[in-house]
Design an enzyme around this catalytic site. Structure first.
Site, mmCIF file in Angstrom:
data_model
loop_
_atom_site.group_PDB
_atom_site.id
_atom_site.type_symbol
_atom_site.label_atom_id
_atom_site.label_comp_id
_atom_site.label_asym_id
_atom_site.label_seq_id
_atom_site.Cartn_x
_atom_site.Cartn_y
_atom_site.Cartn_z
ATOM 1 N N GLU A 1 -68.694 -54.733 17.066
ATOM 2 C CA GLU A 1 -68.138 -54.793 18.285
ATOM 3 C C GLU A 1 -66.798 -55.617 18.644
ATOM 4 O O GLU A 1 -65.946 -55.397 19.213
ATOM 5 C CB GLU A 1 -69.213 -54.994 19.229
ATOM 6 C CG GLU A 1 -69.145 -54.409 20.762
ATOM 7 C CD GLU A 1 -70.251 -54.495 21.441
ATOM 8 O OE1 GLU A 1 -71.228 -53.614 21.327
ATOM 9 O OE2 GLU A 1 -70.521 -55.115 22.326
ATOM 10 N N GLU B 1 -63.890 -54.255 17.088
ATOM 11 C CA GLU B 1 -63.557 -53.130 17.917
ATOM 12 C C GLU B 1 -62.577 -53.863 19.033
ATOM 13 O O GLU B 1 -61.749 -53.328 19.513
ATOM 14 C CB GLU B 1 -64.440 -52.341 18.371
ATOM 15 C CG GLU B 1 -64.349 -51.054 18.743
ATOM 16 C CD GLU B 1 -65.445 -50.122 19.131
ATOM 17 O OE1 GLU B 1 -66.459 -50.534 19.244
ATOM 18 O OE2 GLU B 1 -65.242 -49.149 19.753
ATOM 19 N N CYS C 1 -75.148 -51.801 23.656
ATOM 20 C CA CYS C 1 -76.579 -51.921 22.878
ATOM 21 C C CYS C 1 -77.721 -51.614 23.821
ATOM 22 O O CYS C 1 -78.746 -51.744 23.510
ATOM 23 C CB CYS C 1 -76.459 -53.340 22.204
ATOM 24 S SG CYS C 1 -75.415 -54.603 23.415
ATOM 25 N N SER D 1 -68.152 -49.335 23.641
ATOM 26 C CA SER D 1 -67.779 -49.638 22.332
ATOM 27 C C SER D 1 -68.802 -48.359 21.481
ATOM 28 O O SER D 1 -69.570 -47.940 21.934
ATOM 29 C CB SER D 1 -68.605 -50.812 21.870
ATOM 30 O OG SER D 1 -68.847 -50.848 20.462
ATOM 31 N N LYS E 1 -85.640 -47.595 23.856
ATOM 32 C CA LYS E 1 -85.507 -47.601 22.849
ATOM 33 C C LYS E 1 -86.427 -46.812 22.140
ATOM 34 O O LYS E 1 -85.869 -45.959 20.944
ATOM 35 C CB LYS E 1 -85.814 -48.861 22.191
ATOM 36 C CG LYS E 1 -85.047 -50.072 22.721
ATOM 37 C CD LYS E 1 -83.840 -50.153 21.816
ATOM 38 C CE LYS E 1 -82.685 -51.189 21.905
ATOM 39 N NZ LYS E 1 -81.329 -51.021 21.563
ATOM 40 N N GLU F 1 -84.209 -43.599 22.336
ATOM 41 C CA GLU F 1 -82.898 -43.683 21.535
ATOM 42 C C GLU F 1 -83.387 -43.556 20.141
ATOM 43 O O GLU F 1 -82.414 -42.885 19.259
ATOM 44 C CB GLU F 1 -82.563 -45.273 21.698
ATOM 45 C CG GLU F 1 -81.222 -45.452 20.892
ATOM 46 C CD GLU F 1 -80.566 -46.876 20.884
ATOM 47 O OE1 GLU F 1 -81.720 -47.937 20.642
ATOM 48 O OE2 GLU F 1 -79.440 -47.187 21.221
ATOM 49 N N GLU G 1 -78.663 -37.984 16.464
ATOM 50 C CA GLU G 1 -77.426 -38.585 15.712
ATOM 51 C C GLU G 1 -78.031 -39.858 14.762
ATOM 52 O O GLU G 1 -77.339 -40.415 13.932
ATOM 53 C CB GLU G 1 -76.393 -39.069 16.584
ATOM 54 C CG GLU G 1 -76.510 -39.920 17.566
ATOM 55 C CD GLU G 1 -77.152 -39.278 18.901
ATOM 56 O OE1 GLU G 1 -77.735 -38.256 19.017
ATOM 57 O OE2 GLU G 1 -76.708 -39.748 20.151
ATOM 58 N N CYS H 1 -82.631 -57.885 28.658
ATOM 59 C CA CYS H 1 -83.896 -57.332 28.026
ATOM 60 C C CYS H 1 -85.223 -58.235 28.263
ATOM 61 O O CYS H 1 -86.308 -57.892 28.274
ATOM 62 C CB CYS H 1 -83.547 -57.471 26.539
ATOM 63 S SG CYS H 1 -82.098 -56.509 25.983
#
Lengths: 388, 592
Positions: B284, B287, B310, B330, B369, B372, B377, B514
């Site tokens: 990141e 990037e 994230c 990102s 999560k 996710e 993908e 978090c």
């Protein structure tokens, strides 16, 4: 106690010699505080049922320091057994508009709304036509006040003023915590006068006739007259304007069918007056207040069925927000069913009465608080019919 | 400020005008019980519909009882919070709530952690007088959250979090009367709503109506399977909260004990998501520098500001509500997914194990999560990079079920190579941490100078939206930070309308980041717990010998031996992703 005999009155529907626009024109030549003094002097109390002094409501809102204020006509007439506002709007809507315009002028509001019960949408076209004429007339008078109609969607709870605001704001119709009251924080959080349809017509007529003439009717605690929706076991069902302060007995003599055993005063949320209490009960704020619904029952009716219907209605129409109302209504309903079927002993009725009384002091709004009225009055007076 | 005098239970109190009876009472040691009320003062979240009516009190001169949570004090008020009338009403109201509640406490996921259960105990309810109907609604399973609305008490806390704080708008009241229920519009399932699976509804639910999907059994089965190598990764925020489940004070770090417990549970390798956080920073950060350099060189149409990616609830949020901006975040995968991807390639080769024989479990403070790791993908030929994601609460349950006495455990260290992390990886666990970690690395890569201070204190804090300008050797870098999706929405709208300009923005869906995730031990409305966890995270960072991601030697080794360099083709393939426009579509879930 001051008692009146049954007398018919013709103020609300009278149109002869009454030009609502003219009433507004005369009113706005006066000082706002004078109008408020007149309104207070007249003793007019809210005709929706709660009976808050109208003049004070206007005064409190006028005293609020805000650039935006609103006048709202509560036309969400949903109380079972009430149908007078529909008739008023159908026949003399200009008088309602005039009452709103005078209120707007008095408190400093530029916008007014009529919250029209969803089921009354058939009136919409006619009302809008009349409104466009009226709004234009106000513009011509130089009064910066426009009225719009806002349509409800069929929830009983939206007749509760703060739930009505929520609904108007596009939210779920649920009552707010009070205080703050609408005079301080109403529609869009701004100071708001919200009055019943009938109240606004009286406001118009008090400005037309003067406080004295209105005050001459009724009793010390219940000035003036009131429109009643009369239904049930009566040969004369319909809408009548009567002077306040008569006893239930004198009412029943006129409207009963000779076999009246009980009158439910004030709709499902009101109280039930049994025959033995007819002579001692005055219809008015000092006795049994009413938003206008009078349901007469004769000896062929089961009061269990009457109560069951009311409780079914409340169980369905509770907004669900507060526990006492959401669960309580359903418990009362199931409770009398279980007693009827013999699954619970009659002693359970005492538990249910306790529950109803708890609902009265702990529910969030008028809906949950008033379920105890029919429940306790019917159970106390017709215990045998509930149990057997 | 105008002060007001009143008495509550014969105690004189002086409070500021506008204070509720509930708060005034707490000032003089009177704890008026509440159920629907939720006040997270540090976050500006308040739920007080005055609905449950448990907090009702008697106010002299008032006809009915007043809800203490929603009634302001007035001069001269005389309040009684425990009169007979109040106690009777309160108990009756509680009995009513219980009469419409399935009494299956012993097998309920919230057993022992339920506000309603504690209330019934505190009020001494031994009998429910009223025996009417009980509500029945269909259960709703999503990849992350289970809705069992028979247990709902209509407190509306979840709605306040979902609508006011997160501005997601997945939950609201549906129907009226006894039939009413909190649900997505038209009583659809959560997966057909804009739900981001942030789990904040679960975090505040006072009963077992909203809980997480429990994957502990799948984990136990994997651990018991001799043909599988099971590896585990633990997110940074877990270590700052897990102790609470074992009676530790909030903010107690239990990193070492947690590692020991995981090893005792039978995991073959105990690794750290923080390692993958360091890796995220490499990708990141690179990037960011790439976009920044191109922008400074005058290239047009460079997608700036760069947004962090994230947080999976945040990703769901922008895919739903800001799909037109989906080229801005990102493309770096989240640390959980980078970890899974590297574990099932680089590490699998290292230990000469086939991908299919590796099971990757993640311990996360988060419910999103779970969703996710099930995204298409993030799998190869149907084999997911991360097999199961379990929450901090589920880990605590696993430890208890395995008869491990957590308090008496010795500390131990993570395994290598994927257990090593810098302090930068640790602070991912709290708001502002990701962008601070990125800054530590980006500063040095960009300026080719050492940043002596290490910490960027200006990025820390608890305010919902924060801004800071960092000095990259003369170049001002504008940073924005938001936690809570409602704050994220405000920040995004300010970019859209051009009123704010940033180079980089960090967004975390949950309050405090978090540490306040939907999978953490329940805070029961105490935001001080979140602050204590945040402190613990920064303490762990300070104590680390390495504080910058690019100095992590195992990360350097990973690039040398396997990935080449940040944003290489291989890195792109394994560590980056792309986003979808979900504004109109339902989320597709895979069936087990």
């Amino acid at each position: 106690m001051e008692i009146k005999t049954m007398k018919r009155v013709d103020i609300i529907f009278a149109m002869e010699g009454v030009d609502p626009v003219k009433v507004v024109e005369n009113a706005i030549k006066r000082d706002q505080d004078d109008i408020i003094l007149d309104m207070i002097d007249s003793g007019l109390k809210g005709r929706g049922g709660a009976g808050f002094p109208t003049g004070l409501k206007w005064k409190f809102t006028r005293n609020e320091d805000s650039l935006e204020k609103y006048v709202i006509c509560n036309a969400d007439e949903g109380e079972p057994g009430t149908f007078k506002d529909r008739e008023i709007l159908d026949r003399v809507s200009e008088k309602v508009f005039a009452g709103m315009a005078i209120c707007g002028y008095t408190i400093g509001a530029r916008e007014g709304f009529i919250y029209l019960r969803g089921e009354y949408n058939f009136l919409l076209k006619k009302l809008n036509q009349k409104l466009s004429v009226f709004n234009a007339a106000m513009k011509k008078l130089g009064l910066d006040f426009v009225i719009e109609i806002c349509s409800g969607s069929g929830a009983y709870i939206c007749g509760e003023e703060s739930a009505l605001f929520e609904s108007m704001e596009g939210k779920r119709g649920e009552p707010r915590n009070k205080p703050p009251y609408p005079t301080v924080s109403g529609y869009l959080g701004k100071p708001t006068v919200i009055n019943n349809v009938e109240t606004l017509v009286y406001a118009c007529m008090i400005n037309r006739l003067g406080a004295e003439e209105f005050k001459a009717l009724g009793t010390k605690d219940s000035r003036g007259s009131k429109v009643f929706s009369i239904s049930g076991d009566t040969p004369n069902a319909g809408i009548y304007e009567l002077e306040l302060g008569m006893t239930v007995d004198s009412f029943v003599q006129e409207f009963g069918d000779g076999d009246t055993k009980a009158v439910q005063v004030g709709g499902a949320a009101g109280g039930c007056v049994p025959r033995k209490q007819f002579t001692d009960t005055v219809i008015g704020y000092e006795g049994i207040p009413t938003g206008g619904s009078m349901m007469l029952f004769n000896s062929t009716r089961s009061m269990y069925n009457v109560l069951h219907d009311y409780l079914e209605f409340f169980t369905e129409e509770s907004c669900e927000q507060c526990t006492p109302c959401r669960v309580g209504c359903q418990q009362l309903l199931m409770g009398i069913e279980m007693i009827k079927r013999g699954e619970r002993t009659p002693a359970y009725l005492e538990d249910l009465k306790k529950l109803a009384k708890t609902m009265k002091i702990s529910a969030k709004c008028g809906l949950g608080q008033s379920v105890a009225n029919p429940f306790v009055s019917i159970v106390n007076n017709f215990k045998e019919e509930i149990i057997y | 400020m105008e002060l007001i005098n009143l008495t509550i239970d014969n105690k004189a109190v002086k409070v500021e005008n506008g204070t509720t009876i509930l708060k005034a009472a707490s000032k003089v040691g009177i704890k008026i019980p509440t159920l629907c009320y939720l006040g997270l003062d540090d976050l500006g979240v308040e739920n007080k519909p005055g609905g449950c009516r448990i907090c009702v009190v008697e106010v002299e001169g008032r006809r009915n009882l007043a809800p203490a949570c929603a009634t302001n004090c007035a001069e001269g008020m005389i309040v009684k919070s425990n009169s007979m009338r109040v106690l009777n009403a309160r108990k009756t109201v509680l009995e009513l709530i219980l009469s419409d509640h399935p009494s299956d406490c012993l097998v309920c996921a919230k057993n022992g952690n339920c506000d309603l259960q504690s209330m019934a105990q505190d009020m001494g309810v031994r009998e429910i007088h009223y025996q009417g109907e009980q509500s029945h609604y269909k259960e709703d399973f999503s990849p992350s959250i289970i809705r069992e609305m028979d247990k709902c008490i209509m407190c509306r806390r979840c709605e306040t979090m979902c609508n006011d704080f997160q501005t997601v708008g997945a939950l609201s009241g549906v129907h009226r009367g006894f039939q009413a229920v909190v649900a997505p519009a038209f009583e659809q399932d959560l997966v057909k709503s804009p739900c981001t699976f942030c789990g904040q509804c679960v975090a505040v639910c006072p009963t077992g109506a909203l809980t997480e999907v429990d994957h502990t059994n799948q984990v136990i089965r994997a651990l018991a399977n001799p043909r599988k190598k099971v590896i585990v990764q633990t997110a940074p925020a877990v270590r700052a909260a897990l102790g609470e489940s074992f009676g530790e004070e909030p903010g107690t770090l239990v990193t070492g004990k947690m590692v020991t417990a995981l090893r005792q549970l039978g995991f073959d390798y105990v690794f750290d998501t923080d390692f993958a956080a360091d890796l995220t920073i490499m990708e990141e950060g690179t990037e960011l520098l790439d976009r920044l350099t191109r922008h400074l060189n005058g290239e047009e149409n460079v997608a700036l500001p760069i947004l962090t990616s994230c947080c999976p609830a945040w990703v769901n949020f922008f895919e739903h509500y800001f799909p037109e901006m989906r080229d801005i975040p990102s493309t770096a995968r989240s640390p959980q997914q980078m970890f899974g991807s590297i574990a099932k390639t680089y590490f699998a080769d290292m230990i000469e194990t086939k991908r299919e024989d590796l099971v990757v479990v993640s311990i996360m403070p988060c419910l999103a999560k779970k969703y996710e790791c099930q995204r298409d993908e993030f799998s190869v030929d149907g084999n997911p990079d991360v097999d199961y994601s379990i929450s901090t609460r589920e880990l605590a349950a696993l430890i208890k079920q395995a008869n491990i006495d957590f308090d008496s455990l010795e500390d131990s260290d993570f395994d290598q190579p994927m257990g090593e992390s810098s302090g930068a990886g640790v602070i991912f666990g709290t708001t502002g941490g990701v962008i601070e970690a990125a800054s530590r690395t980006a500063y040095e890569l960009f300026t080719k100078k050492k940043h002596e201070r290490i910490s960027f204190e200006e990025l820390r804090g608890f305010d919902g939206i924060r801004q800071a300008t960092l000095d990259f050797d003369g170049l001002p870098i504008k940073i924005g930070i938001a936690h809570g999706l409602g704050n994220a929405r405000k920040l995004l709208e300010s970019i859209q309308d051009g009123s704010c300009e940033f180079h980089a923005i960090e967004i975390m869906a949950c309050p405090g980041g978090c540490i306040g995730g939907g999978g953490q031990p329940l805070h029961h409305g105490k935001s001080s717990i979140l602050l204590a966890r945040q402190k613990a995270i920064y303490a762990e960072d300070s104590a680390k010998p390495i504080r910058k991601s690019h100095e992590n030697k195992y990360i350097q080794e990973l690039y040398d031996k396997f990935l080449g360099k940040p944003m290489s083709e291989k890195a792109h393939h394994l560590l980056h992703t792309h986003y979808f426009d979900r504004s109109g579509s339902d989320i597709v879930i895979k069936k087990d």
